[in-house]
Design a protein around this motif. Sequence first.
Motif: not given
Length: 434
Positions: A91-92, A128-129, A134-138
């Motif tokens: 995430v970081m 929002l981006e 982060i929703q999509q990648w992690q």
Amino acid sequence: MSSKDNSVFALVDCNNFYASCEKLFRPDLAKVPVVVLSNNDGCVVARSKEAKQLGIKMGVPVFQVQALMRQHGVRAFSSNYALYADMSQRVMSTLEAMAPKVEVYSIDEAFLDLAGLQPLRNLTAFGLEIRQRIQQWQGITVCVGIAPSKTLAKLANHAAKTWHKTGGVVDLTDRSRQRKLLALLPVNEVWGIGGKLSKRLQQLGIDTALQLADANPNYIRQHFSVVVERTVRELNGESCMVLEDIASTKKQIISSRSFGQRITDKHQMCEAISEYISRACNKLRHEQQQAKHLTVFMRTSPFSDKDPPYSASKSVALDTPASDTRLFLAKAMQLLDVLWVNGHRYAKAGVMLTDFYDPGVVQPDLFCEQANVAEQPGRAQADQKLMQLIDKLNAKQSKTIWFASQGGKQEWSMKRDMLSPAYTTNWGELPAVK
Ligand SMILES: [Mg+2]
């Protein structure tokens, strides 16, 4: 006290982080209430949204909610620190690729410096981006609070979490929106205002965050402290907090920093990691805690197209909880050997201590390496005394004593973009005559 005009911070905070990590690889648990338990599975330390809705409280001993958990089919997990630390790193590093300045505040929270972004981008859209990426990648849901000071960004984040209609992003750069929100929040919701402090404030008639914002800063400094005075200024949109002003959350200690210059040499990386270990262990002892899990991470810059990207983290558990710098240094060097890949230009590294225990709670395991202590009576006390002495000497003057692996010069820590070539001492940098 420094104040920057036009400062804008975003606080990005993962929702129900530990529980979300557990759900990530278990799609069958998507809608199931999940709790994560403390070491020895004693207390609830994280809850999924569904578990919160059942009224399971943070920190509650498991035996008190066992019946409720059985009744509603709540799934419980022991803390998987290696998983959480690794997800945190992912995430970081996503955040670091989106904003040039990221301060990791805890395992699941980071401040982003967004100064100067506003004329170019709508801040809510940017929030929002972040959330979407982060929703999509992690696969982790985050909330984003945006405001001119860190204290307000914290409150904006709280609002984003509390009120669904916000879509998980609250832009609090507007003064009248700030005041509207502050009026709704009790003073103990303000960052750094603990239970004791809020009781004293309430005795003075300060019940809401807005009343604290409207208090006279000089009066607050005289009756409380400089830190509370800064909070008042921060609530009015004046940025004057550095991260060190706020006590750590005690769930983990993170020591990490971007290097002044890229590291390409393993010896220098060893120095940097040793330095971070030493700082983290000092803080651990200062908070009178012991830790069992260590994570080391390192990565290249997400902004350089010259460098192939590399980001890796690895965790290890000690046999028993400890706060002795030497034990963590030894483990960190093993992790460094695993993580280090030649040929990369490393931009950042760090260490994280997790899985905390109060000293003296855990019986040493007679068969583990660290339990040599058991064969040498008095050894544990002697080790503890040594660490106390080092901390005491370094508190008087920093770096009076350091571990050899930390290095004396620490050239990696200095930013030296403007450095002229070593004309006279390095053959490679001899001046060229054309
Ligand atoms: Mg969180």
